[in-house]
Every structure is written in structure tokens, then in C-alpha cells.
Design an enzyme around this catalytic site. Structure first.
Site, PDB file in Angstrom:
ATOM      1  N   GLY A 108       5.219   8.118  10.807  1.00  0.00           N
ATOM      2  CA  GLY A 108       4.253   7.174  10.228  1.00  0.00           C
ATOM      3  C   GLY A 108       4.549   6.917   8.763  1.00  0.00           C
ATOM      4  N   ALA A 158      10.250  11.119   2.857  1.00  0.00           N
ATOM      5  CA  ALA A 158       9.404  10.232   3.677  1.00  0.00           C
ATOM      6  C   ALA A 158       9.962  10.031   5.083  1.00  0.00           C
ATOM      7  CB  ALA A 158       9.244   8.885   2.979  1.00  0.00           C
ATOM      8  N   GLY A 192      22.708   6.743   0.895  1.00  0.00           N
ATOM      9  CA  GLY A 192      22.238   6.884  -0.480  1.00  0.00           C
ATOM     10  C   GLY A 192      21.866   5.568  -1.122  1.00  0.00           C
ATOM     11  N   ASP A 233       9.721   2.287   0.818  1.00  0.00           N
ATOM     12  CA  ASP A 233       8.497   2.162  -0.001  1.00  0.00           C
ATOM     13  C   ASP A 233       8.293   3.413  -0.854  1.00  0.00           C
ATOM     14  OD1 ASP A 233       8.057  -0.271   1.232  1.00  0.00           O
ATOM     15  OD2 ASP A 233       6.907   0.651   2.860  1.00  0.00           O
ATOM     16  N   ALA A 269       0.839  -1.211   0.000  1.00  0.00           N
ATOM     17  CA  ALA A 269       0.000   0.000   0.000  1.00  0.00           C
ATOM     18  C   ALA A 269       0.865   1.248   0.000  1.00  0.00           C
ATOM     19  CB  ALA A 269      -0.915  -0.008   1.221  1.00  0.00           C
TER      20      ALA A 269
HETATM   21  O1  RIB Z   1       8.063  -0.645   4.909  1.00  0.00           O
HETATM   22  C1  RIB Z   1       7.329  -0.159   5.999  1.00  0.00           C
HETATM   23  C2  RIB Z   1       6.153  -1.035   6.268  1.00  0.00           C
HETATM   24  O2  RIB Z   1       6.618  -2.308   6.644  1.00  0.00           O
HETATM   25  C3  RIB Z   1       5.280  -0.577   7.389  1.00  0.00           C
HETATM   26  O3  RIB Z   1       4.272   0.308   6.980  1.00  0.00           O
HETATM   27  C4  RIB Z   1       4.763  -1.878   7.979  1.00  0.00           C
HETATM   28  O4  RIB Z   1       3.419  -2.095   7.756  1.00  0.00           O
HETATM   29  C5  RIB Z   1       5.603  -2.982   7.343  1.00  0.00           C
HETATM   30  O5  RIB Z   1       4.917  -3.664   6.417  1.00  0.00           O
END
Ligand code: RIB
Length: 308
Positions: free
Chosen positions: A288, A283, A226, A253, A43
Site C-alpha cells: 500500500g 516504501a 537507483g 512519492d 497526499a
Molecule cells: O504514486 C502512487 C500513487 O499513484 C497511488 O497512491 C495512486 O493513488 C496513484 O495516484
């Protein structure tokens, strides 16, 4: 021309505990009040690409509980198509417990719940959505067999494939050879290759070993150091942007989602890496996972102020 991205992966509710330091086995410490935020690697990556303006589909599964209902609303609010959000009728939603130190470092334990039942049948149910997919993204908080089928389908549709091998598990050459861009962090890269990173130059041997294992390109994200990119013909070291890191959760992510977005826009490699590097840095500046994922304007403003 802008192409469509399909992200296959997890949705978790994150329970974040700010602690003074990582503690020892058998020791009790106190943390600050619990914070809850939406997360999950799949997500987070899909929402990043969406916030950066990409055309994104996200295939995921939530549990049959109030977290699942709230999560579905969250994905819809972020502009993702609800026809690809499945619900497991028996399992709870995915959850993650995140310990966070004042330096912004984290330790994560994910309880996969409904993510663990996202299967090949679900992939086939959305077969029509595979048309026109240009970039496919997956991680490993869902069953490996589902990821492998996703990668195969992506290749059948001539899409570029990105795998974030997190959490790391042993990957067969039949999976690794389906990957255009393997994007581990330095810890995952060491686990996958069995090579320990003692000095900075060891990262080249680790990346070389990863390339020998099958993917066409490797990007190892190195947090404040980096990133290191390698393929058969090229190597790139790129420094991290200097920011005040509050929480590194979701930074990898954000990198993945932004890199996928850049590929979907046919950006040249160095430019795509820079775009992703900036998203990863931004990020870390908020608390969070999903609350910290950047929007396009924010990222462009940030990059325009940076020298490289
Ligand atoms: O990469 C970060 C994510 O890893 C968090 O949001 C947590 O849910 C885990 O899946």
C-alpha cells in the site's frame, strides 16, 4: 533552519489487486482479495515529508462522498491542516485501481474525480498560507493550469520548486522554466523527451535533453537501479539500496517527500539524495502507498546501517 513545505496535489483512495502477472487484452484472471488504502501522489508526498518531521501544508480536494469524509479524517490524523482540504460538491473522490504482481511491480489507473476541480481559485483562497514557503511540490494528477499557477506563486515567494511529472503530459517551456527540480521516473523521462532508454548510458542523453527543456536540475528515479541527477555542472549516479520489494506503489512519492524534507532542512545535495533514496527504498517494503511511507526514526535507523 527548517523551512515550510507546501504540497499541491491529489488525494486518491487506492484499490489494490494482487495478481499473479500482468495479463493480456481480452483475458480474465483472478486476483487476491481487494485491499483498500489511502494514496494519491500529492497526499503520499505530503505525508512522507510530515512523517519525516517537516513543517508541511497540503492543498488538495476530495469528493462529496464517504471516501471524501474518510480521506479528510486521514489527512487530519496525519497532522495536515484541514483548512487546505477542499471538497467538490458534485464530483466523487479521486480513486486509483492498482494491479500488483508478486515482484512488487504495479500498473495504476487513476480516476481523478475531485482532484480535477482543484483550481486557481482554490490556490488564491489560501493565499495567506504562501507566506514563508521554502519548498513547493506538485505532481500532475490535478489540472496543469493549477500546477502552473502554483509554480508561479511559488517563484513569487522565492520558494524552491519541485515537479513530479506524473502522470506525464506534454509540458511547455513556460512551465519547465519555473522548475528547480524535475523528478520523473525512467518511464516518464522517456515520454517527456521522446528518447528511448535502451542502454544504461542513454539515461545521460535523456537527462541532458530534460535540462535543455528548462528545469534547473533533473533527478530521474530508476527503481532498483537507483537514480541519476543532472544539472548544468554536475552529474550524480546513486545506486538503490537493496531491500526486498513487496510493493513499489508510492516509492517515488516517498522519494519526493523525503527530498523536499531534506531541502527544507538545507541539507547538501548528495545528503538530500541519499535521504530520499532511503525513503524510496523503505516504501517498497510494505503493502500500500500510505501504509508504507517511512517515519523519521525508521529512515535514520535504516540509513545508519547502510554503507553509502
Ligand atoms: O504514486 C502512487 C500513487 O499513484 C497511488 O497512491 C495512486 O493513488 C496513484 O495516484
Amino acid at each position: 533552519m527548517k523551512g515550510r513545505i507546501l504540497v499541491l496535489g491529489s488525494s486518491n483512495v487506492d484499490f489494490i489487486l494482487r495478481i499473479p502477472r500482468f495479463h493480456s487484452p481480452g483475458e480474465t484472471i483472478t486476483g487476491e482479495n481487494l485491499i483498500t488504502a489511502f494514496g494519491g501522489k500529492g497526499a503520499n508526498q505530503a505525508i512522507t515529508a510530515k512523517r519525516l518531521g517537516a513543517d508541511v501544508l497540503f492543498l488538495t480536494k476530495v469528493g462529496n462522498d464517504h471516501y471524501g469524509t474518510a480521506y479528510r479524517q486521514n489527512l487530519i490524523k496525519n497532522g495536515l491542516d484541514q483548512r487546505l482540504i477542499f471538497k467538490d460538491k458534485d464530483l466523487p473522490s479521486g480513486m486509483a485501481v492498482i494491479e500488483l504482481t508478486p515482484k512488487g511491480e504495479n500498473r495504476i489507473i487513476a480516476s481523478l474525480g475531485a482532484n480535477s476541480s482543484l483550481n486557481e481559485t482554490d490556490l488564491k483562497k489560501v493565499y495567506l498560507f504562501w507566506k514563508d514557503i521554502k519548498v513547493f511540490v506538485a505532481q500532475l494528477e490535478i489540472p496543469l493550469s493549477t500546477v502552473k499557477t502554483g509554480l508561479k506563486l511559488a517563484k513569487e515567494h522565492e520558494a524552491l520548486t519541485l515537479l513530479n511529472p506524473s502522470p506525464p503530459v506534454e509540458l511547455s517551456s513556460s512551465i519547465l522554466s519555473l522548475i528547480d527540480f524535475l523528478v520523473p521516473n525512467e518511464v516518464e523521462a522517456q515520454i517527456l523527451t521522446g528518447i528511448k532508454w535502451k542502454k544504461d548510458k542513454d539515461i545521460r542523453s535523456i537527462a541532458k535533453r530534460l535540462i535543455e527543456m528548462g528545469p534547473k536540475n533533473v533527478i530521474i528515479t530508476l527503481g532498483p537501479k537507483g537514480l541519476f541527477f543532472k544539472n548544468q555542472g554536475e552529474e550524480i549516479w546513486m545506486k538503490a539500496y537493496k531491500v526486498k520489494a513487496i510493493d513499489t506503489t508510492g516509492a517515488g512519492d516517498a522519494f519526493l517527500g523525503a527530498f523536499a524534507c531534506a531541502l527544507s532542512e538545507d541539507r547538501p545535495l548528495r545528503e538530500a539524495l541519499r535521504f530520499a533514496n532511503g525513503a524510496g527504498a523503505l516504501a517498497t517494503t510494505k503493502l500500500g502507498a500510505q501504509p508504507s511511507l517511512p517515519f523519521r526514526k525508521e529512515l535514520e535507523r535504516f540509513l545508519s546501517k547502510m554503507a553509502f
